[in-house]
Motif scaffolding. Structure first.
Motif, PDB file in Angstrom:
ATOM      1  N   THR A   1      77.221  43.555  20.558  1.00 15.39           N
ATOM      2  CA  THR A   1      77.224  42.229  20.126  1.00 15.39           C
ATOM      3  C   THR A   1      78.537  42.003  19.863  1.00 15.39           C
ATOM      4  O   THR A   1      78.918  41.021  20.286  1.00 15.39           O
ATOM      5  CB  THR A   1      76.319  42.005  18.909  1.00 15.39           C
ATOM      6  OG1 THR A   1      74.979  42.423  19.024  1.00 15.39           O
ATOM      7  CG2 THR A   1      76.437  40.523  18.516  1.00 15.39           C
TER       8      THR A   1
ATOM      9  N   ALA B   1      75.895  37.387  23.753  1.00 20.63           N
ATOM     10  CA  ALA B   1      76.142  37.784  22.206  1.00 20.63           C
ATOM     11  C   ALA B   1      75.167  37.128  21.374  1.00 20.63           C
ATOM     12  O   ALA B   1      74.617  37.828  20.304  1.00 20.63           O
ATOM     13  CB  ALA B   1      77.495  37.370  21.876  1.00 20.63           C
TER      14      ALA B   1
ATOM     15  N   LEU C   1      72.001  39.117  21.864  1.00 21.67           N
ATOM     16  CA  LEU C   1      72.043  40.296  21.038  1.00 21.67           C
ATOM     17  C   LEU C   1      71.953  40.262  19.704  1.00 21.67           C
ATOM     18  O   LEU C   1      71.251  41.261  18.761  1.00 21.67           O
ATOM     19  CB  LEU C   1      73.333  41.329  21.459  1.00 21.67           C
ATOM     20  CG  LEU C   1      73.492  41.571  22.956  1.00 21.67           C
ATOM     21  CD1 LEU C   1      74.819  41.965  23.073  1.00 21.67           C
ATOM     22  CD2 LEU C   1      72.554  43.053  22.899  1.00 21.67           C
ATOM     23  N   LYS C   2      72.798  39.242  19.188  1.00 25.56           N
ATOM     24  CA  LYS C   2      72.516  38.991  17.535  1.00 25.56           C
ATOM     25  C   LYS C   2      71.086  38.735  16.995  1.00 25.56           C
ATOM     26  O   LYS C   2      70.604  39.181  16.179  1.00 25.56           O
ATOM     27  CB  LYS C   2      73.662  37.831  17.027  1.00 25.56           C
ATOM     28  CG  LYS C   2      73.493  37.503  15.731  1.00 25.56           C
ATOM     29  CD  LYS C   2      73.769  38.577  14.650  1.00 25.56           C
ATOM     30  CE  LYS C   2      74.314  38.117  13.513  1.00 25.56           C
ATOM     31  NZ  LYS C   2      73.243  37.359  12.803  1.00 25.56           N
TER      32      LYS C   2
END
Length: 245
Positions: free
Chosen positions: A97, A69, A72-73
């Motif tokens: 995300t 996560a 992805l962020k």
């Protein structure tokens, strides 16, 4: 990522990206290591972004949800041009995300990301369902039901959404409305594991232990590898323990 089909990158880079995603599906741990090396070598720009995305997908597959996560962020915040100008790609990354945050048990962060995706794609019932899951994981049953109402307005034939709303009604203390949604779900999909799970829980609460057992056994026989089957197994064990005392 949508760029896998058509994107501003050299054919060799796109081929490597596609191979990386294939490996992430087959062997996520190995793919994560290879994608990390590729990303470090590629640096900034589209190739590095593709390598980073593949690495995040592989980390999700290997169960490193919080790390995925975060990656992805970061990728979402630092998308290189021209990827940054692709609204569909941005929405897809927001959804990925959010799912990674949800899997890492950080539903507040997931809700924030799903809300951004929802703003960009409000006519997609999946976006409403995504945010409903995040709200449910925070105990916001009224908010979850409101989102699921919107999802069903857009897709009134989706049995899984009725099953989700049944769970929200049950947790909110309204067993009658929960059973109504369960019956709607089962009318559309008679063997839907999530709906059978909910009906079993409601039957047990009403004292119908035989009916509850039948529903949970149906799940374990019909969808033995599902999350619902795992939950049904635990509930059956609890029931057996209680009846043996």
């Amino acid at each position: 990522m949508a760029v896998a089909q058509e994107g501003p990158a050299e054919p060799a880079v796109m081929a490597r990206y596609a191979d990386c995603l294939d490996e992430a599906a087959r062997s996520p741990v190995t793919a994560a290591d290879r994608a990390r090396a590729w990303r470090e070598a590629a640096g900034d720009g589209v190739p590095g972004a593709l390598a980073g995305h593949c690495m995040a997908v592989a980390l999700t597959g290997s169960g490193s949800y919080a790390q995925a996560a975060t990656m992805l962020k970061t990728l979402l915040d630092d998308l290189p041009p021209p990827l940054a100008q692709d609204p569909a790609l941005r929405t897809e990354l927001q959804v990925q995300t959010g799912h990674a945050w949800l899997l890492s048990r950080q539903p507040d962060l997931a809700e924030e990301m799903f809300a951004r995706a929802l703003d960009a794609d409000p006519q997609n019932p999946a976006r409403w369902t995504d945010r409903a899951r995040a709200r449910a994981d925070q105990g916001d049953w009224a908010g979850a039901r409101a989102d699921l109402d919107q999802a069903l307005r857009l897709d009134p034939e989706d049995a899984a959404i009725y099953a989700l709303r049944a769970s929200a009604w049950r947790h909110g203390g309204n067993g009658d409305r929960a059973m109504e949604d369960v019956q709607l779900a089962l009318a559309l999909a008679p063997r839907l594991p999530e709906a059978l799970l909910e009906r079993g829980i409601l039957r047990r609460a009403a004292g119908d232990l035989a009916g509850a057992r039948d529903d949970w056994l149906q799940i374990r026989m019909g969808a033995p590898d599902s999350v619902a089957a795992e939950t049904a197994g635990r509930l059956l064990e609890q029931m057996d323990l209680n009846t043996s005392k």
